[in-house]
Design an enzyme around this catalytic site. Structure first.
Site, PDB file in Angstrom:
ATOM      1  N   LYS A  39     -66.741  62.490  19.389  1.00  0.00           N
ATOM      2  CA  LYS A  39     -67.861  62.601  18.426  1.00  0.00           C
ATOM      3  C   LYS A  39     -67.350  62.905  17.033  1.00  0.00           C
ATOM      4  O   LYS A  39     -66.230  63.392  16.831  1.00  0.00           O
ATOM      5  CB  LYS A  39     -68.854  63.677  18.855  1.00  0.00           C
ATOM      6  CG  LYS A  39     -68.280  65.092  19.031  1.00  0.00           C
ATOM      7  CD  LYS A  39     -68.152  65.927  17.760  1.00  0.00           C
ATOM      8  CE  LYS A  39     -67.440  67.249  18.006  1.00  0.00           C
ATOM      9  NZ  LYS A  39     -66.982  67.935  16.802  1.00  0.00           N
ATOM     10  N   ASP A  96     -69.753  71.676  22.986  1.00  0.00           N
ATOM     11  CA  ASP A  96     -69.866  70.237  22.699  1.00  0.00           C
ATOM     12  C   ASP A  96     -70.029  69.383  23.960  1.00  0.00           C
ATOM     13  O   ASP A  96     -70.244  68.175  23.865  1.00  0.00           O
ATOM     14  CB  ASP A  96     -68.606  69.738  21.968  1.00  0.00           C
ATOM     15  CG  ASP A  96     -68.520  70.256  20.539  1.00  0.00           C
ATOM     16  OD1 ASP A  96     -69.555  70.685  19.994  1.00  0.00           O
ATOM     17  OD2 ASP A  96     -67.400  70.208  19.980  1.00  0.00           O
TER      18      ASP A  96
HETATM   19  O1  C5P Z   1     -68.022  76.592  23.124  1.00  0.00           O
HETATM   20  P1  C5P Z   1     -66.559  76.385  23.008  1.00  0.00           P
HETATM   21  O2  C5P Z   1     -65.790  76.984  24.144  1.00  0.00           O
HETATM   22  O3  C5P Z   1     -66.188  74.962  22.777  1.00  0.00           O
HETATM   23  O4  C5P Z   1     -66.135  77.157  21.693  1.00  0.00           O
HETATM   24  C1  C5P Z   1     -64.782  77.407  21.384  1.00  0.00           C
HETATM   25  C2  C5P Z   1     -64.708  78.508  20.366  1.00  0.00           C
HETATM   26  O5  C5P Z   1     -65.261  78.054  19.124  1.00  0.00           O
HETATM   27  C3  C5P Z   1     -65.508  79.748  20.697  1.00  0.00           C
HETATM   28  O6  C5P Z   1     -64.742  80.636  21.472  1.00  0.00           O
HETATM   29  C4  C5P Z   1     -65.805  80.328  19.321  1.00  0.00           C
HETATM   30  O7  C5P Z   1     -64.672  81.004  18.816  1.00  0.00           O
HETATM   31  C5  C5P Z   1     -65.967  79.091  18.479  1.00  0.00           C
HETATM   32  N1  C5P Z   1     -67.386  78.691  18.339  1.00  0.00           N
HETATM   33  C6  C5P Z   1     -68.223  79.457  17.538  1.00  0.00           C
HETATM   34  N2  C5P Z   1     -69.530  79.095  17.386  1.00  0.00           N
HETATM   35  C7  C5P Z   1     -70.022  77.989  18.004  1.00  0.00           C
HETATM   36  C8  C5P Z   1     -69.186  77.181  18.810  1.00  0.00           C
HETATM   37  C9  C5P Z   1     -67.864  77.571  18.955  1.00  0.00           C
HETATM   38  O8  C5P Z   1     -67.794  80.456  16.963  1.00  0.00           O
HETATM   39  N3  C5P Z   1     -71.303  77.666  17.819  1.00  0.00           N
END
Ligand code: C5P
Length: 324
Positions: free
Chosen positions: A32, A162
């Site tokens: 994406k 995502d």
């Molecule tokens: O959700 P995901 O595991 O992909 O997110 C990875 C990291 O990105 C999270 O641990 C966080 O540090 C950051 N993140 C965030 N806010 C979001 C999505 C991700 O701070 N909305």
């Protein structure tokens, strides 16, 4: 009349030659680009509230899930560009997806997963999330667990912010952590060029740089800020879309990788309708007027040494679905 056809000896030979391979399912899920990414202040749960307009692009991760003997557990292999940068252990999101689906449905987590990479690794294009999305759909089909779509999206959200979008595909507005999705109406096809770097950026470190830059006081995110962008998508107007591209994380990514500034500048000098860092970077995305124009931007980036790999493609693209 005497029956024709092979006798017993040749029957067993035929059986041996055509022994069926183990059942296997192949699923593709897209990478994406965030057409817009607006980020609020860090909340107590460790996440930032987002408004993000995602578009899936026709760079796909392909996951093949193959049946194995009961008790074999999960195994994982990878090929494709940058395959050596991908972990092949339970930390891999595809592996975690298989375990989560097995736990949710009560089946034994026995499967051989093979990933074919088609999205830049750690590039801000959701390559790992696409692996998880494809693995969820592939295992659900292989194990015939028939998980309803809404439950599958809930499982996807537990794997990463995502991942639900990589299941859904096309173009969608994400709120919450980026995982609450509403499909967006778009017309036509948009031409993209991506400048990928060999060395990725970690998403948490880019969010941390954002917190430093904003002093933890980012203004609240507001869906109303996307009005011009949504109008450009509905009209299928690439010039208006180029002007509306936005990424709150861009400055944070540039603070960690200042050389990306030149990559953005080259795209603009080559007439890109818009150029932004994709998600948390370091991949840079440029919107082109046409396929020819996309190839020209790609050639200029390559000639100027502004990218380790360049990719031209189109969006929107479909979500996670089986192939062949
Ligand atoms: O959700 P995901 O595991 O992909 O997110 C990875 C990291 O990105 C999270 O641990 C966080 O540090 C950051 N993140 C965030 N806010 C979001 C999505 C991700 O701070 N909305």
């Amino acid at each position: 009349m005497k029956p024709t056809g092979p006798g017993p000896a040749s029957t067993s030979r035929t059986t041996r030659l055509t022994a069926a391979p183990p059942p296997s399912v192949r699923v593709r899920a897209p990478g994406k680009v965030n057409l817009s990414l607006r980020v609020g202040a860090l909340e107590d749960d460790g996440y930032h509230p987002l408004v993000s307009v995602f578009q899936a692009v026709a760079l796909f991760e392909e996951v093949t899930a193959t049946q194995v003997a009961p008790g074999s557990g999960v195994t994982l292999t990878v090929d494709g560009p940058q395959a050596e940068a991908v972990p092949v252990d339970p930390s891999n999101l595809a592996w975690r997806a298989a375990l989560l689906l097995a736990e949710h449905t009560g089946v034994d987590p026995d499967v051989a997963l093979h990933l074919r990479k088609g999205v830049p690794v750690a590039g801000g294009m959701a390559g790992g999330s696409a692996d998880a999305a494809a693995a969820l759909v592939a295992c659900d089909l292989l194990w015939e667990t028939g998980v309803p779509r809404t439950d599958l999206l809930d499982l996807a959200a537990r794997l990463g912010s995502d991942v639900p979008f990589c299941v859904l595909g096309h173009t969608a507005v994400g709120t919450g952590r980026g995982h609450l999705l509403t499909p967006a109406m778009t017309r036509g096809e948009f031409h993209w060029v991506f400048a990928a770097q060999a060395e990725g950026l970690s998403t948490p470190s880019v969010f941390a740089a954002y917190d430093d830059l904003t002093g933890g006081n980012a203004p609240p995110v507001d869906l109303a800020d996307e009005t011009a962008l949504m109008q450009a998508l509905r009209a299928g107007d690439p010039t208006a879309l180029g002007a509306a591209l936005h990424n709150d994380l861009q400055e944070a990514a540039l603070s960690l990788r200042p050389e990306l500034g030149r990559t953005l500048e080259i795209a603009r000098e080559t007439g890109a309708l818009g150029a932004i860092v994709s998600g948390s970077g370091p991949t840079v995305a440029a919107l082109a007027r046409s396929r020819q124009h996309a190839l020209a931007i790609a050639a200029t980036w390559t000639a100027e040494g502004a990218a380790d790999t360049v990719w031209t493609t189109t969006g929107p693209a479909h979500g996670a679905r089986p192939v062949g």
